[in-house]
Design a protein around this motif. Structure first.
Motif, PDB file in Angstrom:
ATOM      1  N   ASN A 197      -0.063  -1.786  10.084  1.00  0.00           N
ATOM      2  CA  ASN A 197       0.818  -0.649   9.791  1.00  0.00           C
ATOM      3  C   ASN A 197       1.642  -0.234  10.997  1.00  0.00           C
ATOM      4  OD1 ASN A 197       1.864   1.266   7.967  1.00  0.00           O
ATOM      5  ND2 ASN A 197       0.525   2.875   8.777  1.00  0.00           N
ATOM      6  N   ASP A 198       2.094  -1.227  11.739  1.00  0.00           N
ATOM      7  CA  ASP A 198       2.882  -0.965  12.937  1.00  0.00           C
ATOM      8  C   ASP A 198       4.291  -0.511  12.538  1.00  0.00           C
ATOM      9  OD1 ASP A 198       3.887  -0.829  15.486  1.00  0.00           O
ATOM     10  OD2 ASP A 198       4.092  -3.002  15.722  1.00  0.00           O
ATOM     11  N   GLY A 199       4.583   0.756  12.745  1.00  0.00           N
ATOM     12  CA  GLY A 199       5.920   1.269  12.403  1.00  0.00           C
ATOM     13  C   GLY A 199       6.108   1.441  10.917  1.00  0.00           C
ATOM     14  N   ASP A 200       5.064   1.879  10.220  1.00  0.00           N
ATOM     15  CA  ASP A 200       5.143   2.149   8.784  1.00  0.00           C
ATOM     16  C   ASP A 200       5.428   0.867   7.996  1.00  0.00           C
ATOM     17  OD1 ASP A 200       4.971   3.754   6.562  1.00  0.00           O
ATOM     18  OD2 ASP A 200       7.099   4.282   6.572  1.00  0.00           O
ATOM     19  N   GLU A 201       4.513  -0.090   8.094  1.00  0.00           N
ATOM     20  CA  GLU A 201       4.621  -1.365   7.374  1.00  0.00           C
ATOM     21  C   GLU A 201       3.731  -1.297   6.130  1.00  0.00           C
ATOM     22  OE1 GLU A 201       5.422  -4.418  11.095  1.00  0.00           O
ATOM     23  OE2 GLU A 201       3.353  -3.948  10.542  1.00  0.00           O
ATOM     24  N   ASP A 229       0.850  -1.200   0.000  1.00  0.00           N
ATOM     25  CA  ASP A 229       0.000   0.000   0.000  1.00  0.00           C
ATOM     26  C   ASP A 229       0.883   1.247   0.000  1.00  0.00           C
ATOM     27  OD1 ASP A 229       0.965  -0.066   2.598  1.00  0.00           O
ATOM     28  OD2 ASP A 229      -0.968   0.371   3.533  1.00  0.00           O
ATOM     29  N   LEU A 230       1.985   1.171  -0.755  1.00  0.00           N
ATOM     30  CA  LEU A 230       2.940   2.269  -0.836  1.00  0.00           C
ATOM     31  C   LEU A 230       2.330   3.505  -1.497  1.00  0.00           C
ATOM     32  CD1 LEU A 230       6.151   0.264  -1.853  1.00  0.00           C
ATOM     33  CD2 LEU A 230       5.869   1.597   0.246  1.00  0.00           C
ATOM     34  N   LYS A 231       1.456   3.303  -2.458  1.00  0.00           N
ATOM     35  CA  LYS A 231       0.873   4.450  -3.158  1.00  0.00           C
ATOM     36  C   LYS A 231      -0.151   5.187  -2.291  1.00  0.00           C
ATOM     37  CE  LYS A 231       1.590   2.806  -7.889  1.00  0.00           C
ATOM     38  NZ  LYS A 231       0.938   2.477  -9.185  1.00  0.00           N
ATOM     39  N   LYS A 232      -0.929   4.435  -1.551  1.00  0.00           N
ATOM     40  CA  LYS A 232      -1.938   5.036  -0.681  1.00  0.00           C
ATOM     41  C   LYS A 232      -2.168   4.133   0.522  1.00  0.00           C
ATOM     42  CE  LYS A 232      -6.620   6.954  -0.630  1.00  0.00           C
ATOM     43  NZ  LYS A 232      -7.860   7.200  -1.420  1.00  0.00           N
ATOM     44  N   GLU A 233      -1.990   4.665   1.694  1.00  0.00           N
ATOM     45  CA  GLU A 233      -2.116   3.900   2.923  1.00  0.00           C
ATOM     46  C   GLU A 233      -3.500   3.235   3.001  1.00  0.00           C
ATOM     47  OE1 GLU A 233      -1.246   1.937   6.187  1.00  0.00           O
ATOM     48  OE2 GLU A 233       0.209   3.195   5.111  1.00  0.00           O
ATOM     49  N   GLY A 234      -3.441   1.916   3.249  1.00  0.00           N
ATOM     50  CA  GLY A 234      -4.675   1.158   3.410  1.00  0.00           C
ATOM     51  C   GLY A 234      -5.274   0.646   2.118  1.00  0.00           C
ATOM     52  N   TRP A 292      -0.861 -13.832   5.929  1.00  0.00           N
ATOM     53  CA  TRP A 292      -0.154 -12.649   5.460  1.00  0.00           C
ATOM     54  C   TRP A 292       0.086 -11.672   6.606  1.00  0.00           C
ATOM     55  CZ3 TRP A 292      -3.480 -10.984   0.600  1.00  0.00           C
ATOM     56  CH2 TRP A 292      -3.469 -12.032  -0.333  1.00  0.00           C
ATOM     57  N   ASN A 293       1.143 -10.900   6.413  1.00  0.00           N
ATOM     58  CA  ASN A 293       1.479  -9.859   7.380  1.00  0.00           C
ATOM     59  C   ASN A 293       2.003  -8.650   6.623  1.00  0.00           C
ATOM     60  OD1 ASN A 293       2.225  -8.754  10.093  1.00  0.00           O
ATOM     61  ND2 ASN A 293       4.299  -8.947   9.246  1.00  0.00           N
ATOM     62  N   ASP A 294       1.751  -7.453   7.142  1.00  0.00           N
ATOM     63  CA  ASP A 294       2.389  -6.271   6.545  1.00  0.00           C
ATOM     64  C   ASP A 294       3.699  -6.017   7.286  1.00  0.00           C
ATOM     65  OD1 ASP A 294       1.087  -5.567   8.894  1.00  0.00           O
ATOM     66  OD2 ASP A 294       0.612  -3.529   8.229  1.00  0.00           O
ATOM     67  N   GLY A 295       4.759  -5.829   6.507  1.00  0.00           N
ATOM     68  CA  GLY A 295       6.083  -5.653   7.102  1.00  0.00           C
ATOM     69  C   GLY A 295       6.768  -4.411   6.574  1.00  0.00           C
TER      70      GLY A 295
END
Length: 210
Positions: free
Chosen positions: A173-177, A143-148, A187-190
């Motif tokens: 989005n813990d710590g800008d993931e 989600d680099l282009k738009k958060e979420g 899956w996990n956001d990292g």
């Protein structure tokens, strides 16, 4: 007594010694024997040399075998490159090294592929199992282009049917993931800058019958 001495000093006749006339026949016999031996050796060697017809037949046999071999090789088709895995008409490369997310995208592009984009539940299950055996592994989702707003590297959006693959509480989005990874059973956001394994995907080659 004198007669006996004279008898000893008299030259031997043809019966008493080998005269010149006896040498010639012996030499002729020796020459004939040597010639015979040489002739036998030549005949043996000549008999081992294949004839023109035999050489021609052997060449035709080799040409036929080579033609059959070429035909067989031409009929072979590898749908995926070496070290890639085939699954449902697609080829997957499971890396042995680790890269951050952006470098993983580039690595796949350099191989003419893309960081994996998941299109079905069956594909997801296949990839999740293989990634679980390796450890945290990048996929082509962020989600680099738009958060979420999660998008694949090909520009398509995340299907709702695949959204249930996030682990409980993810993505948080813990710590800008901002980059998605396979982790354990989901899956996990990292953090995109962290180096992890990665998976490339490309369509399998079409192997049509000649």
């Amino acid at each position: 007594m004198r007669d006996a001495e004279e008898a000893r000093t008299q030259p031997l006749g043809p019966q008493g010694r080998l005269g010149r006339g006896s040498v010639a026949p012996v030499l002729q016999l020796l020459s004939l024997a040597l010639f015979t031996v040489v002739l036998v050796v030549i005949l043996v060697k000549v008999s081992k040399v294949p004839s023109y017809q035999e050489r021609r037949q052997e060449k035709q046999k080799i040409d036929k075998e080579m033609s059959q071999l070429k035909t067989g090789i031409a009929g072979l088709c590898r749908p995926c490159p070496w070290d890639w895995t085939l699954f449902q008409r697609n080829c997957y490369f499971f890396s042995q090294s680790k890269r951050n997310w952006a470098d993983s995208v580039i690595a796949c592009q350099d191989m003419g592929a893309q960081l994996v984009v998941i299109k079905s539940v069956e594909e997801q299950n296949f990839l999740q199992l293989n990634a679980k055996n390796k450890g945290p592994t990048w996929m082509g989702l962020s989600d680099l282009k738009k958060e979420g707003v999660w998008q694949w590297v090909d520009g398509s959006h995340l299907w709702f049917s695949l959204s249930n693959n996030w682990l409980p509480g993810e993505p948080n989005n813990d710590g800008d993931e901002d980059c998605a990874e396979f982790r354990g059973d989901g899956w996990n956001d990292g953090k995109c800058r962290v180096e992890k394994f990665w998976i490339c995907k490309e369509p399998a080659a079409s192997c049509s019958s000649p």
